[in-house]
Design a protein around this motif. Sequence first.
Motif, PDB file in Angstrom:
ATOM      1  N   MET A  95      -3.580  -9.980  -8.321  1.00 19.11           N
ATOM      2  CA  MET A  95      -4.263 -11.277  -8.285  1.00 19.11           C
ATOM      3  C   MET A  95      -4.124 -11.851  -6.880  1.00 19.11           C
ATOM      4  SD  MET A  95      -1.570 -13.624 -10.421  1.00 19.11           S
ATOM      5  CE  MET A  95       0.178 -13.671 -10.026  1.00 19.11           C
ATOM      6  N   PRO A  96      -4.949 -12.840  -6.564  1.00 16.64           N
ATOM      7  CA  PRO A  96      -4.894 -13.421  -5.212  1.00 16.64           C
ATOM      8  C   PRO A  96      -3.550 -14.087  -4.941  1.00 16.64           C
ATOM      9  CG  PRO A  96      -6.885 -14.101  -6.372  1.00 16.64           C
ATOM     10  CD  PRO A  96      -6.005 -13.463  -7.383  1.00 16.64           C
ATOM     11  N   ARG A  97      -3.114 -13.991  -3.716  1.00 15.86           N
ATOM     12  CA  ARG A  97      -1.899 -14.695  -3.305  1.00 15.86           C
ATOM     13  C   ARG A  97      -2.289 -16.087  -2.824  1.00 15.86           C
ATOM     14  NH1 ARG A  97       3.051 -12.477   0.534  1.00 15.86           N
ATOM     15  NH2 ARG A  97       4.405 -14.297   0.211  1.00 15.86           N
ATOM     16  N   ILE A  98      -1.705 -17.079  -3.421  1.00 13.46           N
ATOM     17  CA  ILE A  98      -2.034 -18.467  -3.106  1.00 13.46           C
ATOM     18  C   ILE A  98      -0.985 -19.010  -2.148  1.00 13.46           C
ATOM     19  CG2 ILE A  98      -2.533 -20.743  -4.053  1.00 13.46           C
ATOM     20  CD1 ILE A  98      -4.415 -18.474  -4.978  1.00 13.46           C
ATOM     21  N   ARG A  99      -1.436 -19.505  -1.012  1.00 14.17           N
ATOM     22  CA  ARG A  99      -0.524 -20.002   0.020  1.00 14.17           C
ATOM     23  C   ARG A  99      -0.782 -21.477   0.318  1.00 14.17           C
ATOM     24  NH1 ARG A  99       1.425 -15.400   2.985  1.00 14.17           N
ATOM     25  NH2 ARG A  99       0.236 -13.501   2.572  1.00 14.17           N
ATOM     26  N   SER A 100       0.213 -22.114   0.880  1.00 13.96           N
ATOM     27  CA  SER A 100       0.108 -23.491   1.402  1.00 13.96           C
ATOM     28  C   SER A 100      -0.403 -24.473   0.359  1.00 13.96           C
ATOM     29  CB  SER A 100      -0.815 -23.512   2.633  1.00 13.96           C
ATOM     30  OG  SER A 100      -0.334 -22.639   3.627  1.00 13.96           O
ATOM     31  N   MET A 101       0.067 -24.323  -0.872  1.00 17.21           N
ATOM     32  CA  MET A 101      -0.298 -25.265  -1.926  1.00 17.21           C
ATOM     33  C   MET A 101       0.971 -25.661  -2.674  1.00 17.21           C
ATOM     34  SD  MET A 101      -3.916 -23.694  -3.332  1.00 17.21           S
ATOM     35  CE  MET A 101      -4.511 -25.269  -3.942  1.00 17.21           C
ATOM     36  N   ARG A 102       0.908 -26.818  -3.291  1.00 17.63           N
ATOM     37  CA  ARG A 102       2.063 -27.355  -4.000  1.00 17.63           C
ATOM     38  C   ARG A 102       1.646 -27.761  -5.404  1.00 17.63           C
ATOM     39  NH1 ARG A 102       6.056 -28.433  -0.401  1.00 17.63           N
ATOM     40  NH2 ARG A 102       7.164 -29.598  -2.004  1.00 17.63           N
ATOM     41  N   PRO A 103       2.600 -27.845  -6.337  1.00 21.84           N
ATOM     42  CA  PRO A 103       2.269 -28.307  -7.688  1.00 21.84           C
ATOM     43  C   PRO A 103       1.644 -29.693  -7.657  1.00 21.84           C
ATOM     44  CG  PRO A 103       4.490 -27.393  -7.622  1.00 21.84           C
ATOM     45  CD  PRO A 103       4.027 -27.494  -6.205  1.00 21.84           C
ATOM     46  N   ILE A 104       0.757 -29.938  -8.579  1.00 19.94           N
ATOM     47  CA  ILE A 104       0.016 -31.197  -8.602  1.00 19.94           C
ATOM     48  C   ILE A 104       0.932 -32.407  -8.719  1.00 19.94           C
ATOM     49  CG2 ILE A 104      -0.356 -31.211 -11.117  1.00 19.94           C
ATOM     50  CD1 ILE A 104      -3.215 -32.200 -10.555  1.00 19.94           C
ATOM     51  N   ILE A 105       2.085 -32.234  -9.344  1.00 15.83           N
ATOM     52  CA  ILE A 105       3.003 -33.366  -9.501  1.00 15.83           C
ATOM     53  C   ILE A 105       3.503 -33.871  -8.154  1.00 15.83           C
ATOM     54  CG2 ILE A 105       5.099 -31.960  -9.739  1.00 15.83           C
ATOM     55  CD1 ILE A 105       6.089 -33.967 -11.810  1.00 15.83           C
ATOM     56  N   ASP A 106       3.539 -32.997  -7.159  1.00 20.52           N
ATOM     57  CA  ASP A 106       3.987 -33.425  -5.829  1.00 20.52           C
ATOM     58  C   ASP A 106       3.013 -34.411  -5.188  1.00 20.52           C
ATOM     59  OD1 ASP A 106       6.177 -31.868  -6.093  1.00 20.52           O
ATOM     60  OD2 ASP A 106       5.669 -30.419  -4.540  1.00 20.52           O
ATOM     61  N   PHE A 107       1.814 -34.508  -5.733  1.00 19.58           N
ATOM     62  CA  PHE A 107       0.817 -35.428  -5.182  1.00 19.58           C
ATOM     63  C   PHE A 107       0.669 -36.689  -6.031  1.00 19.58           C
ATOM     64  CE2 PHE A 107      -0.078 -31.269  -3.492  1.00 19.58           C
ATOM     65  CZ  PHE A 107      -0.334 -31.524  -2.159  1.00 19.58           C
ATOM     66  N   TYR A 108       0.827 -36.577  -7.343  1.00 21.31           N
ATOM     67  CA  TYR A 108       0.725 -37.821  -8.115  1.00 21.31           C
ATOM     68  C   TYR A 108       2.084 -38.498  -8.299  1.00 21.31           C
ATOM     69  CZ  TYR A 108       1.714 -35.225 -12.570  1.00 21.31           C
ATOM     70  OH  TYR A 108       2.252 -34.460 -13.584  1.00 21.31           O
ATOM     71  N   ASN A 109       3.172 -37.812  -8.028  1.00 21.80           N
ATOM     72  CA  ASN A 109       4.475 -38.461  -8.020  1.00 21.80           C
ATOM     73  C   ASN A 109       4.654 -39.153  -6.666  1.00 21.80           C
ATOM     74  OD1 ASN A 109       7.299 -38.907  -7.523  1.00 21.80           O
ATOM     75  ND2 ASN A 109       7.767 -37.553  -9.221  1.00 21.80           N
TER      76      ASN A 109
END
Length: 726
Positions: A95-109
């Motif tokens: 599967m694709p390797r996903i880089r430079s992203m964070r869990p969504i909670i890091d943005f709504y928290n």
Amino acid sequence: MQVLRYLPNQKIVHLNLTVSLGRGGEACIYTVPTDANTVAKVYHKPSEMQARKLEVMLNHPPENPTASLGHISIAWPTELLRAADGSDRIVGFLMPRIRSMRPIIDFYNPRTRRQHCPLFSYQYLLRTARNLAAAFAALHASGYCVGDVNESNILVSDTALVTVVDTDSFQVYDPDNDFVHRCPVGKPEFTPPELQNKTFAKCDRAVPHDLFGLAVLIFQLLMEGTHPFSGIYQGAGEPPPYEARIAAGHFTYSQNRSVPYVPTPIAPPWKILHPSLQELFLRCFEDGHSNPLLRPSAQSWVLALAEAEDALVSCSTNPQHRYSNHLETCPWCERTLRLGGRDPFPSPQVIATREHLKPRVTARRRTSDTRRFPQTAAVSFQQHSYYNPIPPRKLRVYKPSNKAGLYSVIFALLGIGTFFYLDLTNDLTSNYLRKDSLAQQSLIESGDNHLHLSFADYYKQGHAAYKVKNYEQAIENFTLAIKKQPQHAKAFVNRGNSHYNLKDYDAAIADYNQAIKINPKEVKAYVNRGNVYYMQAEYSTDQDKNYHLALADFNTALRLNPNEVEAYIRRGIVRAQMAKYSGDSQLDYQKAIADFNQAININPSRAEAHYQLGLVRYQIAQYSSNFEQEYTKAISDFGRALNINPRLSKVYLKRGIVYHELAQYGGNESRSQQSKAVEDLQMAAKISLEQDDEESYQQALSSICIVVENKCDTMFQNATFSQKAR
């Protein structure tokens, strides 16, 4: 590890997977030596069912809504991996390797957003919600259901792009065999009312089920992490858990239904949401409660979120503040003032000096000026595509002024707690973030390293994991212990306890049943199963049945061991709960009192027994002509509980409420009682903050508002808060 990769030209390539990115309970993630943009997921125990599911997914991939941007919105399997032992078994996939992203909670928290991406404005949050809805729309259009919708399988970039991961856990329909590969897991906070207390492995998910979880995530994105069913409980007793609130349809912001909750005073106001979004939330959580088909589709969310983004205007005081043009003033300026200068969307200049991360103790000063918040006319945002990432903007500094408060001690405490509460929001759910997600590099160690351990080793590891509240790992270890000794009843009890703490009540009952089958005299199995029946009553359509099942188990436990203190306490709690709906409540209350007294006689150092006894006294006082005597007894009971354990915030909270209610009747001691109420509620707030107990903090905060000002809004408008860094 050696695996085989079958290329489209039928060429077979041997892959030597040596570098692990993380290991979970079901699989391990490896880098692919020949492809830096791909990772391999290899199952510990691959099955034919998993293999068929992966084949269906590869043959029917969903559309990628951000393909034109070169971004992957859905981390879908791309190739199958087979065993290198000649069996041709499917053991995993690429599967694709996903880089430079964070869990969504890091943005709504608010806390994690402030730390990791402080320039992520409200416009970014709206765009994130649109991209998330677009990904769900693409999945639904292809016949897939996410099933286990939660914050841990949604990743977000700094430019508001979204990727849905852990896709092999989705519900997949096999059209060739007319078979549904179900999603066997789910998180209560994102589960719709019709699936609460269901065994997911026995349920076919449908699009309306996903839409409930999607709406919860969107609400949290746009309301600073506030869950749509969180709020200050207005009923008697302990606040029900989220699953009970959802099952009852108690959407805190309901417009047409009466619910026993009010919004937490430090949550953003409902009015900040664009009217179109308000309408969709009401359709989902109010209308959709009784008819799931009325929940807005993912595409409806895309359109409404686009409309809301187009309606954004910029505050002239701080252009980083973007808000809907249906509002007369900037809500973020007002919110910054309420939070004592802690700006939810700080300016780049403030960020450059790292002021946004510093604790602020604002000087208290008196002023007669009325703060006004300038605004600009509506602006048209040029980028209308809900897929596009948002470029950073250069914005001016906003420096708020503050008003003096009326109650310095209380407001200082509230100030410390206010922004700390925002940091706590969703902390109860954050333990799930690192579970089998590609973006997380640290997963639970299990599997290969423990193949040769003994029963005692697995059992000890299970206890160790349980002690640190790693219940998933505890379940895995106790399961391995049970395989070594299938007739060990206590191992089933302990695994059941782990399931209980994960709110998987059906699995917990199954384990307790098995423990009782092995050993009909296993007292703890009866006590704990009774407790599960009691918890299930919270959202059962037949509460009386569940209560009686619980009582039967507690009675059996006490026949087996008349000195089982926990059985007396739990039976007393059930009887006290039944008394609220009984035709003879006083008799049931007296039975509950007898149970708590018996528990205290056996073990006087059990603080919980004293606390529960105080709660019953408090309930009796509500209907007694001799209320003052019952209140006094309750205060004494709470005091004894605190003498045993002075760190029980819930006891301070209840005693503070009792003192306040006593003070309302007047008399010579009313002023002293009011002072004691404030003192207890302050202590409840302080301890709950220190213990990361969000619910107790909310209750203490609400009660302080009532005791001091009687109106939280007035208090917050007049308060100047000090702050404490976390």
